[in-house]
Design a protein around this motif. Sequence first.
Motif, short mmCIF file in Angstrom:
data_model
loop_
_atom_site.label_atom_id
_atom_site.label_comp_id
_atom_site.label_asym_id
_atom_site.label_seq_id
_atom_site.Cartn_x
_atom_site.Cartn_y
_atom_site.Cartn_z
N UNK A 9 1.12 -0.76 -0.27
CA UNK A 9 -0.18 0.17 -0.22
C UNK A 9 1.16 1.14 -0.35
N UNK A 10 2.01 0.92 1.14
CA UNK A 10 2.78 2.62 0.46
C UNK A 10 3.31 2.41 -0.59
N UNK A 11 3.45 1.47 -1.62
CA UNK A 11 4.12 1.64 -2.31
C UNK A 11 3.13 2.29 -3.38
N UNK A 12 1.91 1.54 -3.41
CA UNK A 12 0.88 1.95 -4.29
C UNK A 12 0.86 3.44 -3.73
N UNK A 141 -3.36 4.80 -14.70
CA UNK A 141 -2.52 5.46 -13.77
C UNK A 141 -2.97 3.75 -12.31
N UNK A 142 -4.24 3.57 -11.93
CA UNK A 142 -4.81 2.21 -11.08
C UNK A 142 -3.98 0.80 -11.34
N UNK A 143 -4.17 0.65 -12.67
CA UNK A 143 -3.19 -0.35 -13.13
C UNK A 143 -1.37 -0.34 -12.73
N UNK A 144 -0.81 1.15 -13.00
CA UNK A 144 0.26 1.48 -12.51
C UNK A 144 0.88 0.55 -11.22
N UNK A 145 -0.15 2.08 -10.67
CA UNK A 145 -0.13 1.52 -9.32
C UNK A 145 0.27 0.05 -8.52
N UNK A 146 -1.31 -0.36 -9.35
CA UNK A 146 -1.45 -1.62 -8.40
C UNK A 146 0.26 -3.30 -9.21
#
Length: 256
Positions: A9-12, A141-146
């Motif tokens: 979650x921190x990385x996200x 963007x969501x895929x990148x964070x995931x």
Amino acid sequence: MLQAFLLGCVAFIGKCDLATGTNMIQRPIVLGPLVGLILGDLQTGIIVGATLELAFLGQVSVGAYIPPNVIVGGVLGTAFAITTGKGAEIAFTMAFPIALLAQAIDNVIFSIVRPFMGRLADKYAEKGNAKAITVIHMATGFITCTVLFLITFLGFALGSSQMQTVVNAIPSVVTNGLSIACKLLPGIGFAMLAKMIMNKKVVPFFFLGFVLSAYFKVPVVGIAIMGLIAVFLRVNFDNTQSQLAVEGGNDDDEDF
């Protein structure tokens, strides 16, 4: 497993930096303390995060250059430094290879995902569907964070239990060498940053800061305050057409 999830979650959150105005929450100096809180060692998280920040200081995307992934490298480097109890030296050993690996995985995935999403956005653009284009951008963007969440989660969940054994197996001559490299890397980080911004207008202030620190023993905070004062003296904030003193010119003879 909960700790691995929270580190993911921190990385996200760190990757969300690009969606929140580039406020630098992705930097190790910000994420390191969060890792320390999750693993129950805030002090080490702050120390390792700040140390990794110095090493990654020049690792920024300029032009076509894609730097190592400082988010995954910083989070896992700090996490493994805390769980193994070996400090910043081991953090450096793990952070850079992890950052390079994470960047390679990120590039492979998005060499496939981004073109597809781009073609999909073009399709809706031809139809004038702005809402669908917005959704596609948000989904990308969501895929990148995931992706970074999964890399961090799996990296810590699969590697933390074996990391202590690996670290203990490293010969003392190697760890001593890493300790020396640990002290050199911050200087390299500053040098890489200076190479990007240094010119004839900036270099006098650089040497002024060096003289104040080396010969007059002025603390870093004091030098920072002097630098802030110099900004207000050199920049005309009332004139929107004025050029900043630190802004490099387009001519080759302006480069230092």
